[in-house]
Design a protein around this motif. Sequence first.
Motif, mmCIF file in Angstrom:
data_model
loop_
_atom_site.group_PDB
_atom_site.id
_atom_site.type_symbol
_atom_site.label_atom_id
_atom_site.label_comp_id
_atom_site.label_asym_id
_atom_site.label_seq_id
_atom_site.Cartn_x
_atom_site.Cartn_y
_atom_site.Cartn_z
ATOM 1 N N PRO A 576 34.903 37.410 45.388
ATOM 2 C CA PRO A 576 33.752 37.965 44.661
ATOM 3 C C PRO A 576 33.379 39.382 45.057
ATOM 4 C CG PRO A 576 33.326 35.689 45.263
ATOM 5 C CD PRO A 576 34.608 36.072 45.942
ATOM 6 N N LEU A 577 33.320 39.649 46.352
ATOM 7 C CA LEU A 577 32.935 40.991 46.793
ATOM 8 C C LEU A 577 34.053 42.000 46.554
ATOM 9 C CD1 LEU A 577 31.022 40.064 50.067
ATOM 10 C CD2 LEU A 577 30.045 40.989 47.966
ATOM 11 N N GLY A 578 35.311 41.560 46.713
ATOM 12 C CA GLY A 578 36.435 42.456 46.447
ATOM 13 C C GLY A 578 36.493 42.876 44.992
ATOM 14 N N LEU A 579 36.305 41.912 44.081
ATOM 15 C CA LEU A 579 36.326 42.233 42.656
ATOM 16 C C LEU A 579 35.141 43.106 42.271
ATOM 17 C CD1 LEU A 579 37.724 41.812 39.920
ATOM 18 C CD2 LEU A 579 36.294 39.801 39.592
ATOM 19 N N ALA A 580 33.990 42.865 42.899
ATOM 20 C CA ALA A 580 32.773 43.614 42.552
ATOM 21 C C ALA A 580 32.945 45.110 42.754
ATOM 22 C CB ALA A 580 31.589 43.101 43.366
ATOM 23 N N GLU A 581 33.886 45.511 43.598
ATOM 24 C CA GLU A 581 34.123 46.938 43.824
ATOM 25 C C GLU A 581 34.580 47.650 42.551
ATOM 26 O OE1 GLU A 581 33.660 48.818 46.509
ATOM 27 O OE2 GLU A 581 32.918 47.177 47.771
ATOM 28 N N PHE A 582 35.059 46.888 41.562
ATOM 29 C CA PHE A 582 35.564 47.483 40.322
ATOM 30 C C PHE A 582 34.523 47.481 39.206
ATOM 31 C CE2 PHE A 582 39.280 45.878 42.582
ATOM 32 C CZ PHE A 582 40.125 46.972 42.555
ATOM 33 N N THR A 583 33.317 46.991 39.468
ATOM 34 C CA THR A 583 32.315 46.880 38.415
ATOM 35 C C THR A 583 32.041 48.244 37.765
ATOM 36 O OG1 THR A 583 31.282 45.159 39.751
ATOM 37 C CG2 THR A 583 30.031 45.953 37.864
ATOM 38 N N LEU A 584 32.144 48.297 36.459
ATOM 39 C CA LEU A 584 31.912 49.517 35.672
ATOM 40 C C LEU A 584 32.770 50.697 36.120
ATOM 41 C CD1 LEU A 584 28.031 49.548 35.059
ATOM 42 C CD2 LEU A 584 29.802 49.489 33.317
ATOM 43 N N SER A 585 33.891 50.417 36.795
ATOM 44 C CA SER A 585 34.673 51.504 37.391
ATOM 45 C C SER A 585 35.265 52.437 36.347
ATOM 46 C CB SER A 585 35.789 50.933 38.276
ATOM 47 O OG SER A 585 36.641 50.086 37.534
ATOM 48 N N ARG A 586 35.504 51.943 35.133
ATOM 49 C CA ARG A 586 36.084 52.807 34.100
ATOM 50 C C ARG A 586 35.037 53.312 33.123
ATOM 51 N NH1 ARG A 586 41.508 49.163 32.947
ATOM 52 N NH2 ARG A 586 42.243 49.172 35.100
ATOM 53 N N ARG A 587 33.775 52.986 33.396
ATOM 54 C CA ARG A 587 32.700 53.430 32.509
ATOM 55 C C ARG A 587 31.664 54.252 33.252
ATOM 56 N NH1 ARG A 587 30.010 55.615 30.029
ATOM 57 N NH2 ARG A 587 29.060 55.294 27.985
ATOM 58 N N ASP A 588 31.303 53.824 34.474
ATOM 59 C CA ASP A 588 30.339 54.537 35.316
ATOM 60 C C ASP A 588 30.761 54.347 36.766
ATOM 61 O OD1 ASP A 588 28.232 55.685 36.618
ATOM 62 O OD2 ASP A 588 26.664 54.571 35.559
ATOM 63 N N PRO A 589 31.709 55.165 37.253
ATOM 64 C CA PRO A 589 32.288 54.954 38.579
ATOM 65 C C PRO A 589 31.287 55.010 39.730
ATOM 66 C CG PRO A 589 33.621 56.482 37.294
ATOM 67 C CD PRO A 589 32.349 56.284 36.535
ATOM 68 N N GLU A 590 30.096 55.579 39.517
ATOM 69 C CA GLU A 590 29.107 55.679 40.595
ATOM 70 C C GLU A 590 28.242 54.425 40.705
ATOM 71 O OE1 GLU A 590 29.274 58.329 42.541
ATOM 72 O OE2 GLU A 590 30.934 58.955 41.233
ATOM 73 N N TYR A 591 28.389 53.510 39.770
ATOM 74 C CA TYR A 591 27.502 52.349 39.735
ATOM 75 C C TYR A 591 27.571 51.515 41.008
ATOM 76 C CZ TYR A 591 26.003 47.592 38.803
ATOM 77 O OH TYR A 591 25.412 46.362 38.911
ATOM 78 N N VAL A 592 28.753 51.246 41.513
ATOM 79 C CA VAL A 592 28.899 50.349 42.661
ATOM 80 C C VAL A 592 28.151 50.901 43.868
ATOM 81 C CG1 VAL A 592 30.532 49.386 44.326
ATOM 82 C CG2 VAL A 592 31.047 49.302 41.878
#
Length: 771
Positions: A576-592
């Motif tokens: 879960p935490l590993g995948l969360a690093e990619f959240t919005l990565s191709r839309r808003d890379p600063e989100y994480v």
Amino acid sequence: MVKLYDGGAYLVHGRELVPEQEALKVAALTGKAADKAEARKGTIAYSILKEHNTSDDMNHLKLRFDSMASHDITFVGIIQTARASGLNEFPIPYVMTNCHNSLCAVGGTINEDDHVFGLSAAKKYGGIFVPPHIAVIHQYMREMMAGCGRMILGSDSHTRYGALGTMAIGEGGGELVKQLLRDTYDVAYPGVVAIYLTGCPSPFVGPHDVALAIIGAVFQSGYVKNKIMEFVGPGVSSMDTDYRNGVDVMTTETTCLSSIWKTDEDTKAYLDLHGRRDAYKELNPEEVAYYDGVVYVDLSTIKPMIALPFHPSNTYEINQLNENLGDILRTVEKEAERMAGSSKASLSLTDKIVNGKLMVQQGVIAGCAGGNYSNVMAAAHLLSGKNCGNDIFNLSVYPSSQPVYMDLVKKGAISELMAAGATVRTAFCGPCFGAGDTPSNNSLSIRHTTRNFPNREGSKPGSGQISCVALMDARSIAATAANGGYLTSAEGYGEDYLVPAYEFDSSSYDRRVYQGFGKALPETPLIYGPNIKDWPAMSALTENILLRVCAKIMDPVTTTDELIPSGETSSYRSNPLGLAEFTLSRRDPEYVERSKKVNELEQNRKSGKAPLEAGQPLESVFQALGTYLNQSKQMAAETEIGSIIYAVKPGDGSAREQAASCQRVLGGLANIAKEYATKRYRSNVMNWGMLPFLLDEEPDFEVGDFIYVPGIRTALDGDMKHIPAYVVKNREGYPIHEIGLHIADMTPEEREIVKAGCLINYNRNKNQQKS
């Protein structure tokens, strides 16, 4: 011609449509006056929902399904969630296929580690395990599990078996967990829309052409959103069941809740062929059935279609596109430019016009939509004796299951395809979501797959890499391949061809599929790979919350693939935490990073530390709020702090719950939207303990601003039609203004899940109360 009725209609004797405003005609046809309330019960959908409803209230359904299905992006998380909630044994047949992460090219051993985990879970809890390369999820369910009058729940958005008389629904993993724990799927009784088919498709028109014509007509208006599409009319019998399956699976792209078709002798023959004669029964509307809308489809008028980037609803007739190439392609280029934003990526399509023709770089026929027997057979026939060429264009074909592959070999179709220059692979869903056949930069791929959302094919705009996909039927893809990659309609090709009868051979299933339902072995240990992690602890919702805006997306629609990218990132779905690093990565890379900082504030608050951020005391926000609202200094200690995403219309596309769970494990507490694109995404938000806020007006806040929502637990016990919230601007002086949030209706269980902090907490609380 595809025509949408303005209002509801009665269907009489299964053939005669009577618009609601002409209801007097019903009496002339039947000898009885139209009774709308009673006629609503005359649909096929009503009879199936009533049979599966465990409550006495048909307006508020509590459904139990006959079986379920997941693939290897979702089943690990579902089992982990169910285990944490008290799972002992699978109470219904649960099929786990391995068709999304079949390849081990990314992440070392983690893909195969998940497959091993899935087999051990099938043994321990009594499941059905389909190994890699044997079948894609939906083809296996069609062949081995679907049946007339049944209901199937799947953790994949394209869970659709309506052409086999099965009402199937694709949802997030939380809804499958509820079924595993013998709870119910709760939903208000949906609207039912008739898809009235008449005429017969031309020989050069395939199921994707029919599906795209319907999607193009209904998507933008939301005509069937969260409704059930019921396929009726004389045109149904003009298509065999394999063809109907190809149309049906694409109903997902209309944003409907589910689909169901009238059944006939061809349905019976399909089930009989697959050794399941007892799964057939005739399904037809009653003598009079009322529908909330009608999509009238004259199949004989449909031409070969194409859905241009970046959505299956961006449809044109192929001949129409070829006549206006420059003008139409420039609109796609402008949309690509808008989506790429400040990234280095640049997509050009007009430069692919050569001597007035569009040159494409790749073709793919694959998965639950394209890999069906009749589609591949038709493509092989069109390519017989032809040459795909040895230039940049290439064609890949993925039959949807080993039984389909075996018969294609027996019929000689595989040899025909290979001789023409196509490559043939095993059953795999990767090309549909960016884990296989990613095109080269600035390329156009034509695909008989389910989706063509932005970046879903594997692009990385942030790294300057972008390509795109157009959807077409296998027949027109084959015609294009026969012309060396120049975009070509199948019209005029193979018009005299009849697909030979399919011969199903179950031997590959008999020898490789683990059949464990009803034979659970509780002592079997689960086998964990190093990437498989438990869900982190999540706290219950507090009475007051302070939300920091960590992303604001003003696109008309935000897909789940943008919220959590598909493709190679899916290899981390069991962490879960590993995948969360990619959240919005191709839309808003600063989100994480923004969300992590907010989560740090919350952890500091819970531990009693002074919440600081970049040297600026958060207490200043609370002081401003305390003064504005005349509240005590205890406000900060009693207020949970979390991140929030604003999107106009989030959640179109995949059922993957990670689109919501990744936000939650980073400290997300809510979404704010003008509307939610799909029920399944909204369900995911709630099952992961986040609030599905709605905001009717334009958002008067920016990334970095705070939104304070007092009394939210109390609000969840009310009608939720007006929830006062206060925006604190992220600048000197912290000016404050009020906004009016609201939440659409939630079931009592959904309210309690959000208050508990997530579905796992809710189930633990229930178990503790029982003990």
